[in-house]
Design a protein around this motif. Structure first.
Motif, short mmCIF file in Angstrom:
data_model
loop_
_atom_site.label_atom_id
_atom_site.label_comp_id
_atom_site.label_asym_id
_atom_site.label_seq_id
_atom_site.Cartn_x
_atom_site.Cartn_y
_atom_site.Cartn_z
N PRO A 450 26.54 31.19 18.33
CA PRO A 450 26.89 29.84 18.81
C PRO A 450 26.11 29.40 20.05
O PRO A 450 25.80 28.22 20.20
CB PRO A 450 28.39 29.95 19.10
CG PRO A 450 28.87 31.02 18.16
CD PRO A 450 27.74 31.99 18.05
N ARG A 451 25.77 30.36 20.92
CA ARG A 451 25.03 29.98 22.12
C ARG A 451 23.64 29.47 21.80
O ARG A 451 23.08 28.66 22.54
CB ARG A 451 24.94 31.18 23.07
CG ARG A 451 26.24 31.51 23.79
CD ARG A 451 25.99 32.52 24.90
NE ARG A 451 25.52 33.79 24.38
CZ ARG A 451 26.34 34.81 24.06
NH1 ARG A 451 27.65 34.69 24.21
NH2 ARG A 451 25.84 35.94 23.61
N THR A 454 23.22 25.43 19.94
CA THR A 454 23.24 24.16 20.68
C THR A 454 21.85 23.59 20.90
O THR A 454 21.69 22.38 21.07
CB THR A 454 23.92 24.37 22.04
OG1 THR A 454 23.24 25.41 22.77
CG2 THR A 454 25.38 24.76 21.86
N ALA A 455 20.83 24.46 20.85
CA ALA A 455 19.46 23.99 21.08
C ALA A 455 18.72 23.68 19.79
O ALA A 455 17.56 23.27 19.82
CB ALA A 455 18.69 25.04 21.87
N GLU A 594 36.73 29.58 19.04
CA GLU A 594 37.01 28.15 19.20
C GLU A 594 38.47 27.92 19.63
O GLU A 594 38.75 26.98 20.38
CB GLU A 594 36.73 27.41 17.90
CG GLU A 594 35.28 27.48 17.42
CD GLU A 594 35.13 26.94 16.01
OE1 GLU A 594 34.95 25.72 15.87
OE2 GLU A 594 35.20 27.73 15.05
N HIS A 683 29.85 28.13 12.11
CA HIS A 683 29.25 27.58 13.33
C HIS A 683 28.02 26.72 13.00
O HIS A 683 27.82 25.66 13.60
CB HIS A 683 28.86 28.71 14.28
CG HIS A 683 30.03 29.41 14.90
ND1 HIS A 683 31.01 28.75 15.61
CD2 HIS A 683 30.40 30.73 14.92
CE1 HIS A 683 31.92 29.61 16.04
NE2 HIS A 683 31.57 30.82 15.63
N ARG A 687 27.91 22.71 13.65
CA ARG A 687 26.84 22.18 14.50
C ARG A 687 26.02 21.13 13.75
O ARG A 687 25.70 20.07 14.30
CB ARG A 687 25.93 23.33 14.95
CG ARG A 687 24.64 22.90 15.60
CD ARG A 687 24.85 22.32 16.99
NE ARG A 687 23.59 21.87 17.54
CZ ARG A 687 23.33 20.64 17.96
NH1 ARG A 687 24.28 19.71 17.94
NH2 ARG A 687 22.15 20.33 18.44
N GLU A 691 25.59 17.02 14.59
CA GLU A 691 24.31 16.32 14.73
C GLU A 691 24.22 15.16 13.73
O GLU A 691 23.71 14.08 14.06
CB GLU A 691 23.17 17.31 14.51
CG GLU A 691 21.78 16.75 14.77
CD GLU A 691 21.56 16.30 16.21
OE1 GLU A 691 20.61 15.53 16.44
OE2 GLU A 691 22.34 16.71 17.09
N ARG A 701 32.28 14.94 12.16
CA ARG A 701 31.46 16.12 11.92
C ARG A 701 32.01 16.97 10.78
O ARG A 701 31.24 17.61 10.05
CB ARG A 701 31.34 16.96 13.20
CG ARG A 701 32.58 17.72 13.61
CD ARG A 701 32.31 18.61 14.80
NE ARG A 701 33.45 19.49 15.06
CZ ARG A 701 33.47 20.40 16.02
NH1 ARG A 701 32.42 20.55 16.81
NH2 ARG A 701 34.53 21.18 16.20
#
Length: 878
Positions: A450-451, A454-455, A594, A683, A687, A691, A701
């Motif tokens: 998950p970290r 985000t990018a 979460e 995840h 994500r 987006e 989402r």
């Protein structure tokens, strides 16, 4: 070669049912199997649709079929006459007429033609349309061909076909028309590979025939000659007093060849067949159609559906996104296993239809199609044993009758040798294979933490989705080997014990032999959570917090600097083990990372428990296992010196037991990584949904879960319009909400192609009087008495108190931490290798699984006695 255009297709290339119809596709299949089929062309569905449009009927016909089920009989009759009249009155379009004219001049001039229907659902198992649609023989001119095609189209709207469609469930209005050279037939008839009166397990094939063409047989104008052919040895006996037509002296060699062809087709097509045929002027057998025997008789194909075991992994209505993965995943799972074990391509091809329908949706919930699974298993060598072990493995109780496959002695021996060699090779290295699977998942998990997500942009997230699909569909075989090993080895262990000693054929003993296994992966999260709870008890401040505050308050307090050390340990636990939670494969539920509240509540419950921890309990179970093993060895081979020999009964037992225990350990390792993989997928999907929402392509989402995985990829890549996606999402969301309120039964039987509908009679609850009991299967032995805690959702596990008897529908790995609190377990669904049974044995919890309607019979607070030895649950009255 003539230029056909887009409205005509060569019969040899008819591969798409929606375009060419079921009959055309089946004929191509017969030809590719090497059988003689008359050459021809297909007037594709696009021509039919264009004709409806030219006649001004396109929208009217579509709307009519949508409401067909609601119409009165008189309305159907009136509409039938009106639609047929307009179809017949409208001339065939110029484009189709020109293409037919070119084909007629180049190929058909001077020949008699047969014009036959080929609707989208025709000749299918669940709705053959037999006798509902028209065919025309003796077509001798282009004008007659034009008329015959329109008359075939019009027959779709005949009263008989419309009432048939309403009965079967109206489908799409799609229809091809086959134009073939008419066979110069000496004899024609029909072959049933099984007697349609006696049913699919009859030992005889039935052949009816007459001289010349077979059109008068279908119309009932004459009584055919009839013979019965014994399938075992092709012995022929006459079954009539002679037909009403000219006496057709069809040679016995042709009758035997017909029966042989029919038996072969039944084996390859996985169902008893209704075959139309002719013998031409050169005494060659020509096949005109082959379809499964359908109808109200005993040959109507029925499917047995069961949620045994699959409900453990998928306990509620599944999202369209998940189903698009699971349906393909199960097909790939079984097919790749078969190929990996060396099962012949012929058998795999014969399994195709069954493999494509391993699972299905009913009321939004996943069910095994036991009929298809057993069909596939029976097509493999040793299929009877495999089917039996599969049911023991999953807890399914139904045994569908299926049609097997015949194989010559030499081919069978070669295949068995190949399977034995490949199987031995794979299992020789199975620890390495499981390690390889673990490494594959770990690499994916590391890249989708998950970290890191985000990018990532949508293109990278799409690659992550494809990466998941690659693992699930093409790189799952190593994990599947562990499943198969557990199923086969545990089944073989049970068989060996029952074969050599009736006293050893006992589910309690079987459970003890598989308990207290060193290194069971499923227990690691429980042990780590117990350790965390001991840290809480050792700290006065934490002990007071967890003993007196709500879970919500604890989460807030953990953010304070004073609790930083514990917070880091707790976050480390979530990072290491937070992928194990209830309904972890469903994708739609938040993970503990979460939403940590369920884990906090479990910690509160653990902090209230005193006594030995889970590792100590497992050690006690190991002692019980070793004693049970020694007892079984002594009974199987009483002579002490003999039982040490590897080929003694005791030696064989030790070998099979070691294999079964090892397979369970490997299977649990694979399941642990499966949980990690699906958690990472959640995840990624969440994500990607976020987006897509940010870019305005979806509204929320979580809308992404109402698209199939291929639709999500198409939306990301821009090949699916967002307006179409939104409409699809809305429709599916409403359907999901509707089905979520339904309660389909655990198993049921339906005619093939039908879906379970609400309103079907549910099994009645038995009247419970004093002293009455419920029965299931003992999964872990022992007797215990206590208060029932009926809990349907692990998120309500805080209602369970130490010493309760847990009663629930099914369990998944997320329940494992709850098991350490209880002293008895009752589950409605599951078998000896379900997750609940494995953990119960690990901690010595008397357990009974497969107790039908337990959560309806039992109420929280009821005093119960659980007898895991006998598989009985008793009510303690008074």
């Amino acid at each position: 070669m003539i230029a056909l255009g887009r409205l005509l297709a060569p019969l040899d290339e008819a591969s798409i049912t929606a375009a060419c119809g079921g009959k055309a596709v089946n004929l191509v299949r017969l030809k590719r199997m090497g059988h003689r089929v008359p050459p021809g062309l297909v007037v594709v569905d696009a021509a039919f649709q264009q004709h409806l449009c030219d006649a001004g009927l396109e929208d009217a016909c579509r709307q009519f079929m949508l409401k067909l089920a609601l119409l009165q009989a008189q309305e159907i009759v009136r509409a039938s006459a009106a639609i047929r009249a307009r179809i017949l009155d409208a001339p065939i379009g110029r484009a189709l007429h020109d293409q037919l004219a070119r084909a007629y001049d180049a190929v058909w001039r001077g020949k008699l033609l047969a014009v036959r229907s080929s609707a989208a659902g025709e000749d299918a198992r669940h709705a053959s349309h037999a006798g509902q649609l028209d065919s025309f023989l003796g077509v001798a001119s282009l004008t007659q061909l034009d008329e015959a095609i329109r008359r075939v189209w019009a027959s779709f709207w005949s009263e008989r076909n419309l009432f048939y469609a309403r009965h079967k469930g109206a489908g799409a209005v799609r229809m091809g028309v086959i134009v073939q050279e008419q066979v110069d037939a000496r004899y024609s008839g029909i072959l049933f590979t099984r007697d349609p009166v006696k049913g699919p397990w009859s030992e005889d094939a039935i052949i009816e025939y007459t001289a010349g063409l077979g059109d008068r047989l279908a119309s009932g104008e004459l009584t055919p000659s009839r013979v019965r052919v014994r399938r075992l040895d092709l012995l022929i006996t006459r079954d009539d007093a002679g037909g009403t037509g000219p006496d057709p002296d069809l040679a016995q060699t042709s009758l035997k060849e017909l029966a042989r062809i029919g038996i072969e087709l039944e084996s390859k097509l996985l169902a008893p067949q209704d075959i139309e045929w002719s013998v031409d002027a050169d005494n060659r057998i020509v096949l005109l159609q082959a379809r499964p025997i359908t109808g109200a008789g005993a040959c109507a194909k029925q499917d047995i559906w069961s949620n045994a075991n699959i409900a453990e992994n998928f306990p509620g209505p599944v999202s369209p996104f998940l189903y698009s993965i699971v349906s393909r995943g199960y097909t790939a799972y079984f097919r790749n296993l078969g190929l990996g074990f060396g099962i012949s391509p012929r058998r795999i091809a014969a399994m195709r239809e069954a493999l494509d329908g391993i699972v299905g949706l009913h009321a939004g919930r996943l069910y095994y199609n036991l009929s298809n699974i057993h069909t596939a298993l029976h097509l493999a060598p040793g299929g009877t044993w495999l089917a039996r072990w599969f049911n023991q493995f999953t807890g399914a109780r139904e045994f569908p009758q299926v049609v097997g496959i015949r194989e010559g002695a030499v081919a069978r021996a070669v295949e068995l040798a190949r399977i034995a060699i490949r199987t031995a090779w794979k299992y020789l290295w199975i620890p390495r294979r499981i390690a390889r699977f673990e490494q594959t998942v770990d690499r994916y998990a590391a890249s989708t933490h998950p970290r890191l997500l985000t990018a990532k942009g949508l293109a990278e997230l799409a690659d992550d989705l494809r990466g998941f699909l690659d693992i699930r569909l093409t790189r799952w075989n190593d994990a599947a080997l562990a499943d198969t090993a557990a199923m086969v080895c545990c089944g073989a262990l049970r068989h060996l014990l029952s074969k050599h000693s009736a006293s050893l054929h006992d589910s309690t003993l079987h459970g003890h032999l598989l308990s207290g296994l060193d290194g069971l992966a499923s227990t690691r999260p429980i042990s780590e959570l117990w350790t965390l709870s001991r840290e809480i008890l050792a700290d006065k401040g934490l002990s007071g917090l967890f003993g007196g505050a709500s879970a919500e308050a604890i989460v807030e307090r953990l953010a304070s600097p004073a609790l930083e050390d514990f917070r880091k340990r707790f976050e480390r636990y979530l990072d290491d083990w937070g992928f194990r939670y209830s309904q972890e494969l469903m994708l739609i539920h938040p993970t503990p990372q979460e939403d940590p509240l369920p884990i906090i509540r479990l910690l509160q419950s653990y902090a209230r428990v005193e006594g030995p921890g889970p590792d100590a309990v497992s050690a006690q179970q190991k002692i019980i296992r070793e004693r049970a093993t020694a007892m079984a060895v002594a009974r199987l081979t009483p002579a002490g010196w003999l039982r040490r020999l590897p080929f003694s009964t005791a030696g064989k037992f030790r070998l099979v037991l070691h294999a079964a225990q090892g397979a369970i350990l490997l299977r649990e390792r694979a399941r642990m990584k499966q949980a990690l993989l699906y958690t990472r997928l959640r995840h990624v999907v969440v994500r990607a949904g976020g987006e897509l929402e940010r870019q305005g392509l979806i509204v929320r989402r979580d809308d992404v879960f109402f698209l199939a995985v291929d639709e999500v990829l198409a939306l990301i890549e821009g090949t699916l319009a967002h307006a179409a996606a939104r409409a699809t999402i809305l429709q599916r969301r409403l359907e999901h909400e509707r089905t979520a309120a339904l309660e389909p039964p655990d198993s049921f039987v339906l005619e093939q192609g039908q879906a379970w509908q609400p309103g079907a009679a549910a099994p009645a609850l038995a009247d419970l009087n004093a002293g009455d009991s419920l029965r299931g299967s003992g999964a872990c032995g022992g007797r215990v008495e206590g208060n029932a805690a009926v809990v349907l959702d692990v998120r309500e596990a805080d209602r369970v108190r130490a010493g309760d008897i847990l009663v629930t529908r099914q369990t998944d790995p997320g329940w494992a931490a709850v098991f350490f609190l209880i002293k008895g377990l009752i589950i409605e669904r599951g078998g000896m290798l379900s997750h609940g049974a494995i953990i119960a044995r690990e901690y010595g919890i008397p357990a009974v699984v497969g107790v039908a309607q337990a959560t309806q019979h039992i109420r929280s607070g009821d005093r119960l006695r659980v007898d895991g030895d006998k598989g009985v649950v008793e009510f303690c009255r008074g």
